[in-house]
Design a protein around this motif. Structure first.
Motif, mmCIF file in Angstrom:
data_model
loop_
_atom_site.group_PDB
_atom_site.id
_atom_site.type_symbol
_atom_site.label_atom_id
_atom_site.label_comp_id
_atom_site.label_asym_id
_atom_site.label_seq_id
_atom_site.Cartn_x
_atom_site.Cartn_y
_atom_site.Cartn_z
ATOM 1 N N LEU C 38 1.214 -1.037 0.118
ATOM 2 C CA LEU C 38 0.182 -0.362 0.574
ATOM 3 C C LEU C 38 1.059 1.279 -0.070
ATOM 4 O O LEU C 38 1.688 1.134 1.034
ATOM 5 C CB LEU C 38 -0.982 0.061 1.277
ATOM 6 C CG LEU C 38 -1.969 -1.115 1.269
ATOM 7 C CD1 LEU C 38 -2.918 -1.276 2.650
ATOM 8 C CD2 LEU C 38 -2.236 -1.316 0.381
ATOM 9 N N ILE C 39 0.860 2.347 -1.138
ATOM 10 C CA ILE C 39 1.691 2.984 -1.126
ATOM 11 C C ILE C 39 0.396 4.325 -1.773
ATOM 12 O O ILE C 39 0.060 4.635 -2.159
ATOM 13 C CB ILE C 39 2.228 3.410 -2.112
ATOM 14 C CG1 ILE C 39 3.421 1.519 -2.142
ATOM 15 C CG2 ILE C 39 3.438 4.273 -2.360
ATOM 16 C CD1 ILE C 39 3.834 1.263 -3.172
ATOM 17 N N ALA C 40 1.508 5.750 -0.604
ATOM 18 C CA ALA C 40 0.511 6.660 -0.312
ATOM 19 C C ALA C 40 1.913 7.703 -0.708
ATOM 20 O O ALA C 40 2.969 7.771 0.356
ATOM 21 C CB ALA C 40 -0.142 7.225 0.482
ATOM 22 N N LEU C 41 1.502 8.536 -1.142
ATOM 23 C CA LEU C 41 2.690 10.526 -1.725
ATOM 24 C C LEU C 41 1.779 11.066 -1.474
ATOM 25 O O LEU C 41 0.597 11.061 -2.618
ATOM 26 C CB LEU C 41 3.235 9.810 -3.232
ATOM 27 C CG LEU C 41 3.852 10.932 -3.443
ATOM 28 C CD1 LEU C 41 5.016 10.706 -2.416
ATOM 29 C CD2 LEU C 41 4.172 11.014 -4.672
ATOM 30 N N GLU C 42 1.857 11.849 -0.429
ATOM 31 C CA GLU C 42 0.988 13.447 -0.654
ATOM 32 C C GLU C 42 2.149 14.870 -0.439
ATOM 33 O O GLU C 42 3.272 13.661 0.718
ATOM 34 C CB GLU C 42 0.241 13.130 0.336
ATOM 35 C CG GLU C 42 -1.089 14.429 0.072
ATOM 36 C CD GLU C 42 -1.858 14.768 0.637
ATOM 37 O OE1 GLU C 42 -3.282 14.827 0.532
ATOM 38 O OE2 GLU C 42 -1.530 14.806 2.083
ATOM 39 N N SER C 45 5.428 13.569 1.568
ATOM 40 C CA SER C 45 5.382 12.200 1.895
ATOM 41 C C SER C 45 5.279 10.693 0.889
ATOM 42 O O SER C 45 4.352 11.073 0.446
ATOM 43 C CB SER C 45 4.399 12.543 3.625
ATOM 44 O OG SER C 45 5.379 13.240 4.084
ATOM 45 N N GLN C 47 4.874 7.304 1.811
ATOM 46 C CA GLN C 47 4.470 6.117 3.272
ATOM 47 C C GLN C 47 3.898 5.028 2.537
ATOM 48 O O GLN C 47 3.218 4.764 1.165
ATOM 49 C CB GLN C 47 2.905 5.982 3.554
ATOM 50 C CG GLN C 47 3.163 7.324 5.070
ATOM 51 C CD GLN C 47 1.991 7.403 5.930
ATOM 52 O OE1 GLN C 47 0.915 6.560 5.862
ATOM 53 N NE2 GLN C 47 1.792 8.225 6.640
ATOM 54 N N GLN C 158 -1.075 -1.623 -4.753
ATOM 55 C CA GLN C 158 -2.551 0.106 -4.324
ATOM 56 C C GLN C 158 -1.975 0.977 -3.875
ATOM 57 O O GLN C 158 -0.575 1.199 -2.929
ATOM 58 C CB GLN C 158 -3.741 0.000 -3.154
ATOM 59 C CG GLN C 158 -4.445 -1.831 -3.204
ATOM 60 C CD GLN C 158 -5.871 -1.413 -3.238
ATOM 61 O OE1 GLN C 158 -5.614 -0.554 -2.145
ATOM 62 N NE2 GLN C 158 -6.223 -2.701 -3.247
ATOM 63 N N SER C 159 -2.088 2.193 -4.921
ATOM 64 C CA SER C 159 -0.958 3.507 -5.092
ATOM 65 C C SER C 159 -1.847 4.320 -4.982
ATOM 66 O O SER C 159 -3.065 4.442 -5.318
ATOM 67 C CB SER C 159 -0.156 3.346 -5.792
ATOM 68 O OG SER C 159 -0.171 3.224 -6.963
ATOM 69 N N ILE C 160 -1.834 6.049 -3.672
ATOM 70 C CA ILE C 160 -1.913 6.918 -4.017
ATOM 71 C C ILE C 160 -1.697 7.737 -4.460
ATOM 72 O O ILE C 160 -0.496 7.915 -3.747
ATOM 73 C CB ILE C 160 -2.963 7.083 -3.057
ATOM 74 C CG1 ILE C 160 -4.082 6.295 -3.120
ATOM 75 C CG2 ILE C 160 -3.849 8.118 -3.060
ATOM 76 C CD1 ILE C 160 -4.736 5.583 -1.292
ATOM 77 N N SER C 162 -0.727 12.473 -6.148
ATOM 78 C CA SER C 162 -1.923 13.882 -6.739
ATOM 79 C C SER C 162 -1.826 13.002 -8.256
ATOM 80 O O SER C 162 -3.378 13.594 -8.738
ATOM 81 C CB SER C 162 -1.018 14.689 -7.481
ATOM 82 O OG SER C 162 0.301 14.083 -8.004
ATOM 83 N N GLN C 165 -6.215 7.280 -7.522
ATOM 84 C CA GLN C 165 -5.577 6.168 -7.338
ATOM 85 C C GLN C 165 -5.747 5.035 -8.511
ATOM 86 O O GLN C 165 -6.517 5.089 -9.437
ATOM 87 C CB GLN C 165 -6.777 5.404 -6.419
ATOM 88 C CG GLN C 165 -7.282 6.618 -5.349
ATOM 89 C CD GLN C 165 -8.241 5.943 -4.476
ATOM 90 O OE1 GLN C 165 -9.735 5.344 -5.604
ATOM 91 N NE2 GLN C 165 -9.049 6.598 -3.578
ATOM 92 N N ARG C 166 -4.287 4.452 -7.465
ATOM 93 C CA ARG C 166 -4.122 2.217 -9.127
ATOM 94 C C ARG C 166 -3.943 1.931 -8.200
ATOM 95 O O ARG C 166 -3.684 1.712 -7.104
ATOM 96 C CB ARG C 166 -3.181 2.796 -10.315
ATOM 97 C CG ARG C 166 -2.565 3.118 -9.448
ATOM 98 C CD ARG C 166 -1.317 3.796 -10.897
ATOM 99 N NE ARG C 166 -1.667 3.278 -12.064
ATOM 100 C CZ ARG C 166 -0.413 3.622 -13.115
ATOM 101 N NH1 ARG C 166 0.112 4.666 -13.014
ATOM 102 N NH2 ARG C 166 -0.391 2.960 -14.461
ATOM 103 N N SER C 167 -4.337 0.413 -9.310
ATOM 104 C CA SER C 167 -3.987 -0.843 -8.608
ATOM 105 C C SER C 167 -3.197 -1.517 -9.379
ATOM 106 O O SER C 167 -3.361 -1.949 -10.783
ATOM 107 C CB SER C 167 -4.745 -1.777 -7.587
ATOM 108 O OG SER C 167 -5.691 -2.712 -8.993
#
Lengths: 419, 237, 179
Positions: C38-42, C45, C47, C158-160, C162, C165-167
């Motif tokens: 699970l990847i999130a970029l904002e 940051s 994560q 799964q990534s988020i 700007s 969202q995609r998988s």
């Protein structure tokens, strides 16, 4: 090249057969491109429907199902979620905003969506575009409604008009909430999304029209007037789903997990982008099947060309012999016959493109009004050029077959005229 | 440069395929440049086969065919095709024309394939179609209406004249005519041959005229009877 | 007749969705060979959370029963504690790990003796946070997990970011994640 101009004249001489071949190639090419266009544009249209929403929450079912009924108004929810669950998640410190969604009623075939004013504030489509009003503004009272652009246009509604909502979502629903009409106070601008075909009312309005109803039936002898309903507590008891916007996207997975682990009620939170991708994976099987079928149709068109070219070859042995006698070499004969197939394929492709654009021009308003799908008229995409290139190359390769036979004939016959 | 013979054969033998009987066996034949030769032979005497050998379409099983000093069998297939289109014009018995080309395009056709004939034809500064028109005029086809008609609507005599103009365009050294008059009535035949002679003389072309029509023989300065020079019996062919 | 046509589309899509659901019943299904990212970029940051069945990581799913197994777990934890080994971030993005948390399985005593441990699937969970000075350069991430934990055949990522969202399904051959 000189030989290609001969090929062109030879085709012109057989213009009836040639135009039949052209027609079949052109039709199949336009079918191929049309299917591709529909595929790409329906994907775009789906992808453009929701933007900026971090999570979609509903009763626990499947991710795709939840996405379809909540965002695309396709199908129905199997279960509702309770108001208290909604409130506790909406009050979660990491949640920035929510849009409650209550579905289940309809008006003249258009879905009625119960929501609140946050819908007009936070809902985003395409690339983060917000809803705007064509006329009027958002609803402020219980018996007011805001119409999607297309719904208003199709039913020819104006601001100030009163409409009656039907119970259930069938087009010919006989149970109407006649006693509680809604006043049209706003009409949205077109968005190219299901919003255009939605009738929006306040959640309290949904609650009000169902006062005195239990399990989809009006209780006998229990008539509650519009005014009486207003005096009751119109806080909804249940919702179909809700959209969630978070303060930070970094929290998405954590909040998703918390909602999925919510103890009081089985809930499902999905990432709409991920669910949409799952939907594509699912649809791609059908799409590919469709593409294979259309590719086969193109193949049949090309095989038709092959048949005609081969059948005509024997009658043309005299022509080949004459050409040989004036100095054409066997490879010229190969080039002539193959060139004819290539020309037919290329002109077929060109006519196919014309048919496609003509068809788009004609079908565009119809498809938009009936399926909510906007088909832009743009130049072919790289993938479409690739497909066209493939058809042209196939035409060339297929043309090599009669070409090679003619080549063999001309080697064997020389200048002897056999017929 | 010493003038070589237009055509020179020695010890020519030909069979279609290994195992099949020989169809031609000619010990010696020479045709000088500018000569007009009548080749007489009943159908089946190997006449068409001989013409195909002279044109380099087929190669002799034994012996050698020299055209304009060039040994044909020493050229590869593509070179032979080149050589033929540069130096030989053909007229066939019937249906000589490409149905989808105009009269002028039919006449100019050899120049699409032979550079040297294209150069010859346009040497005087004429375009190809001017030259085609000029040749047609010489052959009595000056009429604009005729020239613009689809070739399939021309009479047989007219078609043969178009074919003749095509054989002559770009002044090839050798004209081979295979029964070109058999579809014409006798008045037309005389006229046709006279026009053909006239044009061959103008361009200095050697004419090989194959026919089984004895009446025409007298118009030629030299006659060859195939049955006499071919040692294979005439029942073969 | 908008309704009937739409109805047909609705029917076919929902049918298909129904089939999909039965196949895809549990989102976080514990399937050996498969893992989740699970990847999130904002902002600056980034994560990353990595969840994997212990089978993929150490080859067994029970409490270590001997020294070798205990060592496997230890060395796996050591590897998981080095995010630079697991994720290849473009150097131009200038990312530095600021948080690393590794939760190995079997850390807690069984709640009561005789609990059927073997039925219990156990997971490694690790969380990473990076600070990136040039986060805009972070367009793709090379996933090196396959190299270190060969029991991993596929990673559902799964990534988020700007861009939305995609998988993505990653494998040892296709191990680049697009953000």
């Amino acid at each position: 090249m000189a030989i290609l101009s001969l090929a062109f004249k030879s085709l012109l001489n057989r213009r009836f057969t040639a135009s039949l071949i052209l027609l079949s190639i052109a039709l199949s090419v336009s079918l191929l491109l049309g299917v591709e266009r529909l595929r790409v544009e329906s994907r775009n249209s789906f992808a453009n429907t929701i933007s900026g929403t971090d999570l979609v929450v509903g009763a626990r079912s499947g991710a795709i199902n939840l996405l379809l009924y909540s965002v695309f108004r396709i199908g129905d929810a199997t279960n509702n979620i309770s108001w208290s669950s909604y409130r506790s998640i909406a009050d979660h410190p990491k949640v920035a905003w929510t849009i409650p969604l209550s579905l289940g009623d309809s008006h003249m075939g258009f879905r009625v969506l119960g929501t609140n004013r946050d819908y007009f504030l936070h809902y985003r489509y395409s690339s983060k575009r917000r809803l705007s009003f064509h006329a009027g503004g958002p609803f402020e009272q219980v018996y007011q409604t805001v119409l999607g652009y297309e719904a208003a246009k199709a039913l020819n509604y104006r601001i100030g008009q009163r409409i009656v909502i039907a119970h259930g979502t069938g087009k010919t629903s006989f149970t109407l909430h006649e006693d509680k009409p809604f006043e049209v106070v706003g009409i949205l601008n077109p968005t190219g999304t299901p919003v255009d075909r939605t009738v929006h009312v306040p959640l309290e309005g949904i609650e009000a029209i169902h006062q005195g109803w239990i399990a989809g039936r009006q209780l006998a002898g229990l008539q509650i007037s519009a005014e009486q309903a207003l005096e009751r507590d119109l806080t909804p008891k249940a919702l179909t789903a809700f959209l969630v916007g978070l303060k930070s996207k970094l929290a998405t997975f954590q909040v998703q997990r918390e909602i999925n682990d919510y103890r009081k009620e089985p809930l499902l939170a999905i990432l709409p982008g991920v669910a949409l991708q799952q939907l594509w994976d699912l649809m791609s099987v059908a799409e590919n099947a469709l593409l294979v079928v259309t590719a086969l149709v193109v193949t049949i068109g090309l095989v038709g060309m092959l048949t005609v070219m081969l059948a005509g070859l024997n009658e043309r042995r005299r022509e080949m012999a004459i050409l040989r006698s004036v100095g054409a070499r066997p490879r010229h004969i190969l080039l002539l016959v193959t060139g004819e197939s290539l020309l037919l394929s290329l002109v077929g492709i060109a006519i196919g493109l014309l048919l496609l654009y003509g068809g788009l021009l004609v079908a565009q308003p119809y498809v938009e009004s009936h399926f909510g799908l906007y088909l832009p008229i743009t130049l072919p995409a790289p993938r479409e050029w690739f497909m066209l290139g493939l058809v042209g190359t196939s035409g060339l390769l297929i043309g090599l077959i009669p070409g090679y036979r003619a080549y063999r004939y001309s080697l064997a016959d020389g200048m002897n005229i056999r017929i | 440069m010493p003038q070589t013979a237009a055509i020179q054969l020695s010890n020519l033998r030909f069979r279609w395929r290994q195992g099949l009987p020989e169809v031609l066996n000619i010990s010696e034949l020479e045709v000088a440049r500018g000569e007009r030769v009548f080749i007489r032979g009943a159908s089946g005497s190997g006449k068409s086969t001989l013409l195909a050998l002279l044109a380099g379409v087929n190669l002799p099983t034994n012996g050698e065919v020299n055209i304009l000093g060039q040994a044909i069998s020493q050229l590869n297939g593509s070179r032979r095709d080149h050589f033929r289109s540069d130096h030989i014009g053909f007229i066939f018995q019937l249906f000589n024309l490409i149905p989808y080309l105009s009269v002028l395009e039919n006449v100019a056709l050899p120049c699409r394939f032979s550079r040297s004939r294209r150069l010859n034809a346009t040497r005087s500064g004429n375009t190809l179609h001017d030259e085609a028109r000029r040749l047609l005029e010489h052959l009595g086809m000056a009429d604009d209406d005729l020239i613009h008609r689809p070739v399939t609507e021309l009479s047989v005599g007219q078609q043969q004249r178009v074919a003749t103009a095509r054989a002559l365009i770009g002044a090839p050294e050798i004209i081979i005519a295979d029964e070109p008059t058999s579809a014409l009535d006798s008045d037309m035949r005389q006229l046709f041959i006279r026009l053909l002679f006239q044009e061959c003389e103008r361009t200095g072309s050697t004419l090989l005229f194959a026919s089984h029509d004895k009446q025409l023989e007298s118009l030629f300065e030299r006659h060859i009877t195939l049955e006499k020079i071919n040692r294979i019996g005439q029942e073969l062919g | 007749m908008t309704r009937t046509k739409r109805g047909f589309i609705v029917l076919s899509i929902s049918l298909a969705a129904g089939i999909y659901q039965t196949v895809n019943a549990e989102q976080d299904a514990h399937i050996h060979g498969e893992a989740h990212l699970l990847i999130a970029l904002e902002g600056s940051s980034l994560q990353i959370e990595f969840l994997s069945p212990a089978m993929n990581i150490v080859g067994f799913e029970h409490r270590p029963q001997n020294e070798t197994q205990a060592q496997s777990i230890e060395s796996a934890v050591a590897t998981l504690n080095q995010p630079n080994l697991l994720f290849k971030l473009p150097s131009t993005a200038q990312c530095n790990p600021v948080v690393v948390e590794v939760e190995p399985p079997f850390n807690h005593e069984p709640e009561h003796a005789g609990a059927e441990e073997s039925d219990e699937h156990s997971e490694f969970t690790s969380r990473y946070q990076f600070q990136c000075q040039e986060a805009a350069r972070l367009e793709r991430i090379g996933i090196e997990i396959f190299r270190h934990f060969s029991g991993t055949q596929a990673i559902e990522a799964q990534s988020i970011s700007s861009s939305g969202q995609r998988s993505q399904e990653l494998t040892a051959e296709r191990n680049t994640l697009d953000l």
